[in-house]
Design a protein around this motif. Structure first.
Motif, PDB file in Angstrom:
ATOM      1  N   ALA A 150      12.620   1.336 -12.225  1.00 21.82           N
ATOM      2  CA  ALA A 150      13.258   2.151 -11.572  1.00 21.82           C
ATOM      3  C   ALA A 150      12.101   2.781 -10.466  1.00 21.82           C
ATOM      4  O   ALA A 150      12.546   3.283  -9.444  1.00 21.82           O
ATOM      5  N   ILE A 151      10.870   3.214 -11.031  1.00 26.32           N
ATOM      6  CA  ILE A 151       9.981   3.710 -10.267  1.00 26.32           C
ATOM      7  C   ILE A 151       9.468   2.840  -8.997  1.00 26.32           C
ATOM      8  O   ILE A 151       9.334   2.861  -7.823  1.00 26.32           O
ATOM      9  N   ALA A 152       9.183   1.700  -9.657  1.00 30.07           N
ATOM     10  CA  ALA A 152       8.756   0.395  -8.481  1.00 30.07           C
ATOM     11  C   ALA A 152       9.900   0.250  -7.590  1.00 30.07           C
ATOM     12  O   ALA A 152       9.544   0.113  -6.407  1.00 30.07           O
ATOM     13  N   ASP A 153      11.150   0.092  -7.989  1.00 25.04           N
ATOM     14  CA  ASP A 153      12.384  -0.167  -6.985  1.00 25.04           C
ATOM     15  C   ASP A 153      12.214   1.210  -6.135  1.00 25.04           C
ATOM     16  O   ASP A 153      12.238   0.915  -4.739  1.00 25.04           O
ATOM     17  N   ALA A 154      12.273   2.325  -6.612  1.00 23.72           N
ATOM     18  CA  ALA A 154      12.273   3.504  -5.762  1.00 23.72           C
ATOM     19  C   ALA A 154      11.190   3.463  -4.823  1.00 23.72           C
ATOM     20  O   ALA A 154      11.079   3.798  -3.528  1.00 23.72           O
ATOM     21  N   ALA A 155       9.851   3.145  -5.258  1.00 20.79           N
ATOM     22  CA  ALA A 155       8.657   3.005  -4.412  1.00 20.79           C
ATOM     23  C   ALA A 155       8.815   2.111  -3.290  1.00 20.79           C
ATOM     24  O   ALA A 155       8.335   2.618  -2.328  1.00 20.79           O
ATOM     25  N   TYR A 156       9.346   0.883  -3.549  1.00 19.32           N
ATOM     26  CA  TYR A 156       9.433  -0.040  -2.225  1.00 19.32           C
ATOM     27  C   TYR A 156      10.510   0.303  -1.455  1.00 19.32           C
ATOM     28  O   TYR A 156      10.523   0.308  -0.345  1.00 19.32           O
ATOM     29  N   GLN A 157      11.675   1.248  -1.731  1.00 22.07           N
ATOM     30  CA  GLN A 157      12.537   1.693  -0.999  1.00 22.07           C
ATOM     31  C   GLN A 157      11.680   2.811  -0.048  1.00 22.07           C
ATOM     32  O   GLN A 157      12.000   2.865   1.082  1.00 22.07           O
ATOM     33  N   GLN A 158      10.937   3.379  -0.569  1.00 18.58           N
ATOM     34  CA  GLN A 158      10.366   4.603   0.163  1.00 18.58           C
ATOM     35  C   GLN A 158       9.152   3.811   1.165  1.00 18.58           C
ATOM     36  O   GLN A 158       9.041   4.293   2.194  1.00 18.58           O
ATOM     37  N   TYR A 191       0.787  -1.144   0.160  1.00 21.48           N
ATOM     38  CA  TYR A 191      -0.002  -0.045  -0.096  1.00 21.48           C
ATOM     39  C   TYR A 191       0.973   1.206  -0.092  1.00 21.48           C
ATOM     40  O   TYR A 191       0.555   2.057  -0.959  1.00 21.48           O
ATOM     41  N   PHE A 192       1.828   1.259   0.727  1.00 20.66           N
ATOM     42  CA  PHE A 192       2.673   2.646   0.859  1.00 20.66           C
ATOM     43  C   PHE A 192       3.673   2.585  -0.385  1.00 20.66           C
ATOM     44  O   PHE A 192       3.613   3.870  -0.919  1.00 20.66           O
ATOM     45  N   ALA A 193       3.776   1.465  -0.975  1.00 20.93           N
ATOM     46  CA  ALA A 193       4.644   1.576  -2.222  1.00 20.93           C
ATOM     47  C   ALA A 193       3.775   2.069  -3.407  1.00 20.93           C
ATOM     48  O   ALA A 193       4.185   2.901  -4.291  1.00 20.93           O
ATOM     49  N   ALA A 194       2.622   1.652  -3.314  1.00 22.19           N
ATOM     50  CA  ALA A 194       1.545   2.095  -4.400  1.00 22.19           C
ATOM     51  C   ALA A 194       1.326   3.591  -4.241  1.00 22.19           C
ATOM     52  O   ALA A 194       1.227   4.208  -5.416  1.00 22.19           O
TER      53      ALA A 194
END
Length: 69
Positions: A49-57, A27-30
């Protein structure tokens, strides 16, 4: 080592059972991904790149959440 997922984002069920759904990490990544994808200043618009950065966030958000509890 398994990732901390934060548990279910929207748990529901009867008599204390939890039935499926996305994890809080998902949910946070989305939420993070949606803002990154629409940000005109985001350099790399590739999905990976966006998915990777989103999961890092999302992982950072979960870590911060854990400190507050």
């Amino acid at each position: 080592m398994s990732k901390d997922t934060g548990g279910p984002a929207f748990p529901w069920g009867e008599h204390g059972t939890v039935l499926g759904g996305m994890t809080l990490r998902d949910y946070f990544a989305a939420k993070a991904m949606a803002s990154m994808h629409t940000n005109p200043y985001w350099d790399d618009k590739s999905y990976r790149a966006i998915a990777d950065a989103a999961y890092q966030q999302a992982d950072a958000m979960l870590a911060e959440r854990e400190k507050k509890q």
